[in-house]
Design a protein around this motif. Structure first.
Motif, PDB file in Angstrom:
ATOM      1  N   PHE A 175       4.324   2.387  -9.495  1.00  0.00           N
ATOM      2  CA  PHE A 175       3.206   2.968  -8.747  1.00  0.00           C
ATOM      3  C   PHE A 175       1.930   2.797  -9.562  1.00  0.00           C
ATOM      4  O   PHE A 175       1.859   3.205 -10.719  1.00  0.00           O
ATOM      5  CB  PHE A 175       3.466   4.443  -8.457  1.00  0.00           C
ATOM      6  N   GLN A 176       0.917   2.166  -8.945  1.00  0.00           N
ATOM      7  CA  GLN A 176      -0.348   1.906  -9.631  1.00  0.00           C
ATOM      8  C   GLN A 176      -1.506   2.224  -8.696  1.00  0.00           C
ATOM      9  O   GLN A 176      -1.779   1.472  -7.753  1.00  0.00           O
ATOM     10  CB  GLN A 176      -0.436   0.442 -10.080  1.00  0.00           C
ATOM     11  N   GLY A 177      -2.180   3.333  -8.954  1.00  0.00           N
ATOM     12  CA  GLY A 177      -3.318   3.722  -8.127  1.00  0.00           C
ATOM     13  C   GLY A 177      -2.902   4.022  -6.708  1.00  0.00           C
ATOM     14  O   GLY A 177      -2.137   4.951  -6.460  1.00  0.00           O
ATOM     15  N   ASN A 178      -3.377   3.206  -5.749  1.00  0.00           N
ATOM     16  CA  ASN A 178      -3.010   3.412  -4.347  1.00  0.00           C
ATOM     17  C   ASN A 178      -2.031   2.362  -3.842  1.00  0.00           C
ATOM     18  O   ASN A 178      -1.841   2.207  -2.644  1.00  0.00           O
ATOM     19  CB  ASN A 178      -4.263   3.415  -3.466  1.00  0.00           C
ATOM     20  N   VAL A 179      -1.408   1.610  -4.771  1.00  0.00           N
ATOM     21  CA  VAL A 179      -0.458   0.575  -4.360  1.00  0.00           C
ATOM     22  C   VAL A 179       0.823   0.660  -5.181  1.00  0.00           C
ATOM     23  O   VAL A 179       0.857   1.241  -6.269  1.00  0.00           O
ATOM     24  CB  VAL A 179      -1.049  -0.850  -4.522  1.00  0.00           C
ATOM     25  N   PHE A 180       1.875   0.084  -4.626  1.00  0.00           N
ATOM     26  CA  PHE A 180       3.113  -0.154  -5.362  1.00  0.00           C
ATOM     27  C   PHE A 180       3.094  -1.593  -5.866  1.00  0.00           C
ATOM     28  O   PHE A 180       2.630  -2.497  -5.170  1.00  0.00           O
ATOM     29  CB  PHE A 180       4.336   0.032  -4.467  1.00  0.00           C
ATOM     30  N   TYR A 214       0.827  -1.201   0.000  1.00  0.00           N
ATOM     31  CA  TYR A 214       0.000   0.000   0.000  1.00  0.00           C
ATOM     32  C   TYR A 214       0.871   1.266   0.000  1.00  0.00           C
ATOM     33  O   TYR A 214       1.814   1.377   0.782  1.00  0.00           O
ATOM     34  CB  TYR A 214      -0.913   0.027   1.225  1.00  0.00           C
ATOM     35  N   TYR A 215       0.513   2.200  -0.858  1.00  0.00           N
ATOM     36  CA  TYR A 215       1.243   3.465  -0.921  1.00  0.00           C
ATOM     37  C   TYR A 215       1.187   4.213   0.409  1.00  0.00           C
ATOM     38  O   TYR A 215       2.182   4.803   0.840  1.00  0.00           O
ATOM     39  CB  TYR A 215       0.661   4.347  -2.039  1.00  0.00           C
ATOM     40  N   ALA A 216       0.034   4.176   1.082  1.00  0.00           N
ATOM     41  CA  ALA A 216      -0.116   4.914   2.343  1.00  0.00           C
ATOM     42  C   ALA A 216       0.869   4.441   3.398  1.00  0.00           C
ATOM     43  O   ALA A 216       1.263   5.205   4.282  1.00  0.00           O
ATOM     44  CB  ALA A 216      -1.546   4.772   2.866  1.00  0.00           C
ATOM     45  N   ASN A 217       1.301   3.190   3.327  1.00  0.00           N
ATOM     46  CA  ASN A 217       2.215   2.644   4.331  1.00  0.00           C
ATOM     47  C   ASN A 217       3.653   3.087   4.102  1.00  0.00           C
ATOM     48  O   ASN A 217       4.429   3.235   5.048  1.00  0.00           O
ATOM     49  CB  ASN A 217       2.149   1.112   4.321  1.00  0.00           C
ATOM     50  N   VAL A 218       4.051   3.240   2.841  1.00  0.00           N
ATOM     51  CA  VAL A 218       5.408   3.683   2.479  1.00  0.00           C
ATOM     52  C   VAL A 218       5.257   4.760   1.394  1.00  0.00           C
ATOM     53  O   VAL A 218       5.499   4.498   0.219  1.00  0.00           O
ATOM     54  CB  VAL A 218       6.270   2.513   1.967  1.00  0.00           C
ATOM     55  N   PRO A 219       4.866   5.960   1.770  1.00  0.00           N
ATOM     56  CA  PRO A 219       4.482   6.969   0.770  1.00  0.00           C
ATOM     57  C   PRO A 219       5.673   7.676   0.102  1.00  0.00           C
ATOM     58  O   PRO A 219       5.854   8.885   0.230  1.00  0.00           O
ATOM     59  CB  PRO A 219       3.632   7.944   1.583  1.00  0.00           C
ATOM     60  N   TYR A 220       6.495   6.892  -0.608  1.00  0.00           N
ATOM     61  CA  TYR A 220       7.671   7.448  -1.278  1.00  0.00           C
ATOM     62  C   TYR A 220       7.737   6.923  -2.713  1.00  0.00           C
ATOM     63  O   TYR A 220       7.801   5.711  -2.934  1.00  0.00           O
ATOM     64  CB  TYR A 220       8.949   7.063  -0.524  1.00  0.00           C
ATOM     65  N   LYS A 221       7.750   7.837  -3.676  1.00  0.00           N
ATOM     66  CA  LYS A 221       7.747   7.461  -5.089  1.00  0.00           C
ATOM     67  C   LYS A 221       9.116   7.596  -5.750  1.00  0.00           C
ATOM     68  O   LYS A 221       9.241   7.373  -6.946  1.00  0.00           O
ATOM     69  CB  LYS A 221       6.738   8.321  -5.850  1.00  0.00           C
ATOM     70  N   HIS A 222      10.128   7.955  -4.967  1.00  0.00           N
ATOM     71  CA  HIS A 222      11.447   8.246  -5.535  1.00  0.00           C
ATOM     72  C   HIS A 222      11.968   7.100  -6.400  1.00  0.00           C
ATOM     73  O   HIS A 222      12.432   7.304  -7.523  1.00  0.00           O
ATOM     74  CB  HIS A 222      12.426   8.543  -4.396  1.00  0.00           C
ATOM     75  N   LEU A 223      11.872   5.873  -5.902  1.00  0.00           N
ATOM     76  CA  LEU A 223      12.401   4.727  -6.640  1.00  0.00           C
ATOM     77  C   LEU A 223      11.598   4.422  -7.897  1.00  0.00           C
ATOM     78  O   LEU A 223      12.141   3.879  -8.865  1.00  0.00           O
ATOM     79  CB  LEU A 223      12.440   3.485  -5.742  1.00  0.00           C
ATOM     80  N   THR A 224      10.314   4.762  -7.899  1.00  0.00           N
ATOM     81  CA  THR A 224       9.496   4.496  -9.085  1.00  0.00           C
ATOM     82  C   THR A 224       9.934   5.362 -10.258  1.00  0.00           C
ATOM     83  O   THR A 224       9.678   5.021 -11.415  1.00  0.00           O
ATOM     84  CB  THR A 224       8.007   4.754  -8.802  1.00  0.00           C
TER      85      THR A 224
END
Length: 611
Positions: A170-175, A149-159
Motif C-alpha cells: 500500500f502506497q499513498g492512494n494506490v496498491f 487505486y485503493y478506492a476501487n478495492v479498499p482492502y488492506k488485509h493482504l498488505t
C-alpha cells in the motif's frame, strides 16, 4: 364585335385584377411552404419531429459513421420503463453466488462451502450495484499490472498478512504489486525463467495455463508478456479480494475452488497448470483433485507443484510437520502422477515439474479406474470423481491424443482438431472458416462504431455467448483479453475455443457469474437474449451485466429486433445510454445491434447516489 363595344374603363381594370390574383397566389404559396417547413403552428407532427431531433444526444465516447442509422422501437406506445434503484452501499462488492452468509450454511468438507451457492429467486437483488465512493477507472495496461487505486478495492488485509511475501503493498492512494509470491521470492519473472528452462514457454508451444489458488495472479500477470494466457482462480475467503485485485490489474481470473464439483472447463484445455503453495490436498480423496487436473490438462501438457510437500527436508519444521508425514505425502503424489501417466521432468529446490504423456499407448503404467461418463465436458454442477478421464485413442505411439496443435499464434486461425475430426455437430471446416471471416468483418464494424474497442481502454472483455471464439480471435492483441463464455444451454464449443489458444468458461446466465462487481470494461452478447428468452428473466441477466460492468464501460448486444426492443425497454431504467443500430448488411436485416454505455455513478450512504 364585343371588343369594339367595351367600355373604356374596363381595359384599365383588367391589369389590376391580374395583379391581385397573382399576389394572392404568392401569398398562399408562401404560407404553405412555411407550414410544410415544420415551424408552422398548423403542423403539429412536424413540431414533434423537430423537437425529437433537437433533443437527440449521442454518447460522447462512441463514434458513429454516417452510413449507420439509429433504429427506434417499432412497438406501439407503452408505459415508461421500470426504473431500477441503487442497492445499498453495503452491496458494493456483492458476489451473488459466493456470499459469506450463505456459504456458511454448507459443509466445510471438501471446500463445499466455498463453491457456488446462488440465491433463490425470492432472494435475488433487483437493484443496481453501486461503485464505492471515489471509484476511478483502472490504470491502463501495462501499468495496471503493477498498480491499482485503493478506492476501487479498499482492502488492506493482504498488505499486512502477505507483507514479507510481496504480493501487494500500500502506497499513498494506490496498491503496488511487486510481482512477488510465496514461492517466488525473487519475483515472478525469475520463477517463470526457471520453469522455461524445462517447459517450452518461449516458442508458442505453451499458450493456455491454469493457476489453482492464484493469490493476486502475479504468475498469470507476468506470463502475459510471454504470450501465455492463464486462467487463474481462488476462493472468496479470508484472503480478502484476491480475484478482485487480479481483475483490477487486468489479469484473467474467476472466483473458484477445487472442491466437490468439477471445474467449469472442458477436457484437454490447458497446456500448463500450476499449484504455487495453493494448499490443495492433492493426495487426499483418492487423488480426486489431481485426476481433475489431469482431465483439463492437454496430452503433452505440464503440471508444476511448488510448495508443500516439495523440498520438505528444508521446510518440514517451518510447516510444523514431521519428516515422515511430509515424505509420505510427496510419495503419494509421486505415485498418483505415475498412475496418471505423468513423467517427472524436474525437481530442484521448491519446484517439481511433471509432463503428461501424449497418448495412452505410450503409458505402460497401471491407471486408476476410468470414468464411466461418455462426455468429459459435461461438468456444470457435476460431482468430481476419483477416476481418470479417458483421452482419445491413437494409432501410433507418436500421435498426440485429440490432435496436435500448431504453435501460437498460428493456432489462433488454424483448423482446431475437434473441428477437423468432426467432433462438433453442425460445424465443418468450411463453416469454421466462414465464421472467422464473418467475425473479422463484425469486429471491424464495431471499431468504427466505438473507436475505443481494440485499445487498452477496454482491457477486460467478455463474450457472453462465444460460439467458436470468432469475436475473441478477431480482437486478439496484447492490449486486451477476452473471457469466452459458452452458456450451458448452448452448443458445447468451448473445447474449440481452447484449441485456438483462447480461454473461457461454462456458465448458466440465469445465475450470477463468479466474479466481483466492476471487473469488465466491454461486454459482447450475440444471440444471448434469444437463447435465454424462455429460460429465465431477461431483467436478471441485464442486472448481472450491470453488476460486472465497470462505470463508463460499454456493451454491444447483437440479436433479433423483437428481442432487442424488450431489452432496450429494460435498459431504459438502468442508467445506461443505449442506441439501436442497423445490422452491417443494411436496415432490412431482422437483426440489429444495441450499443450501450454505462453511466458513471457511485454509492452514497442511505441509498443516495452521486453521478
Amino acid at each position: 364585335m364585343g371588343s369594339k363595344n367595351a367600355a373604356p374603363g374596363s381595359r384599365a381594370r383588367r391589369p389590376l385584377s391580374i395583379f391581385a390574383v397573382l399576389a394572392l397566389c404568392c401569398l398562399f404559396y408562401l404560407l404553405g411552404a412555411w407550414q410544410r417547413s415544420g415551424y408552422g403552428k398548423g403542423d403539429s407532427l412536424a413540431l414533434k419531429v423537430n423537437k425529437i431531433q433537437a433533443d437527440c444526444n449521442i454518447v460522447p465516447s462512441l463514434s458513429f459513421e454516417p452510413h449507420h442509422k439509429y433504429v427506434e422501437n417499432v412497438e406501439p406506445s407503452e408505459p415508461k420503463a421500470k426504473m431500477f434503484k441503487a442497492c445499498d452501499v453495503k452491496y458494493a462488492d456483492y458476489t451473488p453466488c459466493h456470499e459469506q452468509d450463505r456459504a456458511m450454511k454448507f459443509p466445510r468438507e471438501n471446500m463445499i462451502y466455498r463453491e457456488r451457492h446462488c440465491p433463490p429467486e425470492n432472494e435475488k437483488l433487483h437493484c443496481l450495484i453501486p461503485a464505492p465512493e471515489g471509484y476511478t477507472s483502472p490504470f491502463p495496461w501495462p501499468k495496471s499490472r503493477d498498480y491499482a487505486y485503493y478506492a476501487n478495492v479498499p482492502y488492506k488485509h493482504l498488505t499486512v498478512e502477505k507483507a514479507v511475501q510481496h504480493w501487494v503493498e500500500f502506497q499513498g492512494n494506490v496498491f503496488k504489486f511487486p510481482g512477488g509470491g510465496t514461492m517466488f521470492p525473487q519475483g515472478a519473472d525469475a520463477y517463470i525463467d526457471e520453469l522455461a528452462s524445462v517447459i517450452p514457454i518461449a516458442d508458442g508451444t505453451v499458450r493456455t495455463a491454469l493457476d489453482t489458488g492464484c493469490g493476486v495472479a502475479s504468475w498469470g500477470a507476468y506470463l502475459l508478456k510471454r504470450n501465455v494466457i492463464a486462467m487463474s482462480f481462488a476462493p472468496k475467503d479470508n484472503h480478502e479480494a484476491q480475484v478482485q485485485f487480479a481483475l483490477e490489474r487486468g489479469v484473467p481470473a474467476i472466483i473458484g475452488v477445487l472442491g466437490s464439483i468439477r471445474l467449469p472447463f472442458p477436457s484437454r484445455s490447458f497446456d500448463m497448470a500450476q499449484c504455487s503453495r495453493c494448499l490443495i490436498q492433492w493426495a487426499s480423496n483418492e487423488g480426486m483433485y489431481l485426476m481433475e487436473v489431469d482431465r483439463v490438462l492437454r496430452p503433452g501438457g505440464y503440471w508444476i507443484l511448488s510448495g508443500p510437500p516439495i523440498n520438505w527436508k528444508t521446510y518440514y519444521q517451518t510447516w510444523k510437520r514431521t519428516k515422515e508425514d511430509v515424505k509420505a505425502e510427496q510419495k503419494r503424489i509421486e505415485d498418483l502422477a505415475e498412475s496418471l501417466c505423468w513423467e517427472k521432468k524436474y525437481e530442484k529446490g521448491d519446484i517439481a515439474i511433471w509432463r503428461k504423456k501424449i497418448n495412452a499407448k505410450s503409458c505402460q503404467r497401471k491407471s486408476p479406474d476410468l470414468c464411466n461418463s461418455d462426455n468429459a465436458d459435461d461438468v456444470w454442477y457435476k460431482k468430481m470423481e476419483a477416476c481418470k478421464t479417458p483421452i482419445p485413442e491413437v494409432t501410433s505411439q507418436n500421435e498426440v491424443a485429440g490432435g496436435e496443435l500448431k504453435k501460437f499464434p498460428a493456432r489462433l486461425f488454424a483448423i482446431p482438431p475437434r473441428i477437423a475430426k468432426g467432433d462438433i455437430p453442425g460445424v465443418t471446416v468450411e463453416s469454421y472458416q466462414e465464421d472467422n471471416k464473418l467475425w473479422k468483418q463484425r469486429v471491424t464494424n464495431y471499431k468504427r462504431i466505438n473507436r475505443l474497442i481494440g485499445t487498452t481502454r477496454y482491457r477486460n472483455v467478455m463474450d457472453m455467448n462465444a460460439g467458436l471464439g470468432g469475436f475473441a480471435a478477431a480482437l486478439e492483441s496484447q492490449k486486451s483479453w477476452v473471457m469466452n463464455v459458452v452458456p450451458t444451454i448452448a452448443d458445447n464449443t468451448l473445447g474449440v475455443v481452447y484449441e485456438r489458444g483462447l480461454i473461457g468458461i461454462y456458465h448458466d446466465w440465469c445465475e450470477g457469474f463468479s466474479t466481483y462487481p466492476r471487473t469488465y470494461d466491454l461486454i459482447h452478447a450475440s444471440g444471448l437474449f434469444s437463447l435465454y428468452e424462455d429460460k429465465c428473466n431477461l431483467e436478471d441477466i441485464l442486472l448481472e451485466m450491470d453488476r460486472i460492468l465497470r462505470p463508463e464501460g460499454s456493451v454491444i448486444i447483437r440479436d433479433e429486433v423483437d428481442v432487442l426492443n424488450k431489452v432496450k425497454k429494460i435498459v431504459g431504467g438502468m442508467r445506461w445510454e443505449a442506441k439501436m443500430m442497423d445490422h452491417e448488411d443494411g436496415p432490412f436485416v431482422p437483426k440489429k445491434i444495441l450499443v450501450i454505455m454505462k453511466e458513471y455513478w457511485v454509492g452514497r450512504s442511505k441509498n443516495d447516489t452521486s453521478s
